[in-house]
Design an enzyme around this catalytic site. Structure first.
Site, short mmCIF file in Angstrom:
data_model
loop_
_atom_site.label_atom_id
_atom_site.label_comp_id
_atom_site.label_asym_id
_atom_site.label_seq_id
_atom_site.Cartn_x
_atom_site.Cartn_y
_atom_site.Cartn_z
N PHE A 336 44.23 48.95 33.73
CA PHE A 336 45.28 49.33 32.79
C PHE A 336 45.68 50.80 32.87
CE2 PHE A 336 43.11 45.68 30.97
CZ PHE A 336 44.20 44.85 30.69
N ASP A 450 31.19 37.83 34.89
CA ASP A 450 31.50 38.69 36.03
C ASP A 450 30.36 39.70 36.23
OD1 ASP A 450 32.87 39.63 38.18
OD2 ASP A 450 34.40 40.71 37.03
#
Ligand code: ACK
Length: 687
Positions: A336, A450
């Site tokens: 981001f 993850d």
């Protein structure tokens, strides 16, 4: 006999800090003074970093196996104080040291301990006992090692351990209700601080009184009971009314009405697992034969369940004024926006180094929501092995997420940069931290999805912390994640087969990923399955092939990796078992001395094939040239390794015998052999 002298100082001392234990290891002095009776003495000093003064440690520190007369070149100190600077001086002495007027010969090591979990509650007293209830009180543990956030009280009827009740309490008293008359109940209590839960106390047994005794002693209370029953019936009717009208869930959402507060906690629990829906003072849940999930700690709340994502952020993350943050430099790029390092100075608090993730300008509302989603998740966690959220900046731009700063950055890069630099104990210490963080997350009901070395951060004390939290975003963000045939984006090499095949992501699939992280750590950041394609990895794993042991890997660690990679997910160890196993290995370092047999390591994946065939490279020379090890061609040929078939049998010992002494070269050759064999079993090598 020739004159002898005291030894020189021990060398290359290294330390490994695990909460409030410190493991020290060194190598013997260069000069033993001409004698064979060298032993070691450990001096311990507690230092005040501000005043720069050090005092003797005193008697609370325990030395394993001992402080004086150590014959081995390692020692473990336990029961140190939390968050304290210590200096340990390791002195080598021999039979003439005491006779020498010269200065002491020692090497010193400075360490700072971390926070430890609280010590067990030892003092539990019974209070009022009735036919259906028992009141208890207890004292804070001797060593709380931090602020006690709450106590967990587990109790069950004696010999009925599979059906137990957990009560949580911020006070040091509770009353267990709904018990059977004339029955013995077993109680155990443990405390929780920011460092997690301590161990449970020993078992305390108390017996409820029989009905007959209770009845006679209750005679005088009949009028009171009559009133209580009437009030109880009215209350019950109102609570049932609430339940039927479906408004119970609302009453828990941070605005608990007095009615909610008096409702039986198990009714509150029926509203769903939600922190906001639990009575903050005392939570109580019933568990039978393990059918209901046991929350060791608070349960994670999916921020998606909030209609307004801003509400989730503000519930779990503190708003920070932008003026409190000084950005110093850019350290990386996130999905981001930039990741920076800087400092945070909150009013009345010490200035802290921090990492700052920023949201780039021109973001969409969804990007803002996803970006802050990570803070809503991270803010729910409080554990020394989970990256700590300091807060968020949402009221001004740029929008920022501020976390603790981890000096050594992400674990995979750090290990690659420091290839071969750590002792096995240090590596196991890192793995222990990651497992403890994962245990905490799985207890909270959070599945990471993850887990990989790139998503672990490591600080200057080599403490590893799990990071990178998110929901769908996590996998969008990860360059390792690839689209599966079902459309999901998954980091194939780290993911359990059932999660790849039918998206069954659970703590057991996180355990599989943890096994891959173990492999990454022990091989210093090697890429799992090397350059095999994702498709070939899926195929090989489905066919039952597993990564071979990394070089110089203790057998106990490789076995643990294989356990994590069991096809049947229920057969994989749980994170608490992994933590206990690693603790055992750390306490008994000699158990790490047995390494996976070098030749079996190499031939592991090759069992059925026995050779590399001749297809991958036409000659040994071509192969060695391809991996930039051409300088060894002649030696290989001279020693009978003249075909790829012969090369397939090379072991690490053979390499050493051939004079390949550089560890980097040994690794290159062995890893290339392994890679060819992995590719061969998958039919990947263009033969
Ligand atoms: O390997 P690195 O230096 O560690 O590069 C990445 C980069 O930012 C992009 O994620 C680093 N990073 C992320 N969070 C932190 C943190 N809390 N402390 C220090 N470095 C961090 C990461």
């Amino acid at each position: 006999m020739a004159c002898t002298r005291p030894p020189s100082a021990p060398r290359n001392a290294i330390s490994n800090v695990n909460e409030t234990s410190v493991f020290l290891e060194w190598i013997p002095p260069a000069d033993t003074g001409g004698r064979k009776d060298v032993s070691y003495y450990i001096a311990c000093k507690k230092c005040n970093s501000h005043a720069g003064v050090c005092d003797e440690c005193g008697g609370h520190v325990r030395y394993l196996p001992r402080q004086i007369g150590l014959k081995n070149t390692s020692v473990m100190m336990v029961d140190l104080l939390a968050h304290t600077n210590y200096t340990f001086e390791i002195e080598a002495v021999n039979g003439v040291s005491d006779l020498s007027p010269g200065a002491r010969q020692y090497v010193s090591v400075n360490v700072t301990t971390n926070q430890a979990a609280p010590s067990p509650v030892t003092n539990v007293k019974k209070g009022k006992i009735a036919k259906n209830s028992i009141s208890l009180s207890w004292q804070e543990p001797d060593r709380p090692n931090g602020i006690i956030l709450e106590y967990e009280i587990k109790y069950f009827e004696k010999d009925q351990e599979t059906s137990y009740t957990i009560i949580k309490s911020k006070e040091t008293t509770i009353t267990a209700e709904g018990l059977k008359p004339a029955s013995v109940y077993v109680f155990q209590i443990r405390a929780r601080t920011a460092a997690g839960y301590g161990v449970f106390s020993r078992r305390f047994e108390f017996e409820t009184i029989p009905v007959s005794v209770a009845a006679s002693s209750d005679q005088s209370q009949i009028p009171i009971i009559a009133v209580s029953v009437t009030v109880g019936v009215i209350l019950l009717a109102v609570v049932i009314g609430f339940l039927l009208s479906g408004s119970c869930c609302e009453c828990g959402c941070g605005r608990a009405s007095s009615l909610c507060a008096v409702a039986h906690p198990s009714l509150i629990w029926r509203c769903g697992y939600s922190k906001a829906k639990q009575d903050p003072e005392e939570e109580k849940m019933h568990f039978h034969n393990g059918h209901i999930k046991l929350p060791g700690v608070r349960t994670y709340i999916d921020p998606h369940t909030y209609e307004d994502p801003n509400q989730a952020v503000h519930e779990f993350a503190k708003e920070i004024e932008a003026s409190c943050i000084t950005i110093e430099r850019v350290i990386g790029a996130g999905e981001f926006g930039e990741v920076c390092s800087g400092r945070l100075k909150l009013p009345g608090k010490r200035e802290l180094p921090v990492a700052i993730k920023t949201l780039k300008v021109g973001y969409t509302e969804k990007q803002r929501r996803d970006f802050l989603g990570e803070a809503s998740i991270m803010g729910q966690f409080d554990h020394p092995n989970i990256i700590h959220l300091e807060g968020v900046v949402t009221k001004s731009k740029p929008v920022m997420i501020v976390t603790e700063y981890m000096e050594n950055g992400s674990l995979d890069t750090f290990l690659k940069k420091n290839d071969g630099q750590f002792t096995v104990i240090q590596l196991v210490g890192m793995l222990r931290g990651i497992a403890a963080g994962m245990k905490y997350l799985s207890d909270m009901g959070y599945v990471h999805r993850d887990l990989a070395a790139r998503n672990i951060l490591i600080n200057s004390n080599l403490v590893c912390k799990v990071s990178d939290f998110g929901l769908s975003r996590v996998l969008e963000d990860d360059p390792e994640a690839a689209y599966t045939t079902r459309g999901g984006k998954i980091p194939i090499r780290w993911t359990a087969p059932e999660a790849i095949a039918f998206r069954k992501f659970t703590s057991a699939s996180d355990v599989w990923s943890y096994g891959i992280v173990m492999w990454e750590v022990v091989s210093y950041g090697e890429r799992p399955y090397w350059e095999m394609t994702n498709q070939d990895v899926i195929k090989a794993v489905e066919e039952g092939y597993r990564l071979p042991s990394p070089m110089d890997c203790p057998a106990a660690l490789y076995q643990l990796m294989l356990d994590c990679w069991q096809k049947e997910r229920n057969s994989r160890p749980k994170f608490d078992e992994i933590v206990s196993m690693l603790d055992k290995l750390i306490r008994n370092p000699s158990s790490l001395k047995t390494l996976v047999n070098a030749s079996s390591r190499v031939s592991n994946l090759l069992a059925e094939h026995g050779s590399l065939g001749s297809g991958a490279y036409r000659s040994v020379g071509e192969w060695l040239e391809a991996i930039k090890m051409g300088r060894y061609t002649e030696i290989f040929m001279e020693n009978g390794y003249s075909s790829m078939d012969a090369v397939a049998q090379v072991t690490l010992e053979d390499l050493r015998r051939l004079g390949v002494t550089l560890v980097g070269h040994q690794k290159k050759i062995m890893n290339s052999l392994q890679e060819m064999k992995v590719q061969l079993v998958n039919g990947m090598v263009p033969l």
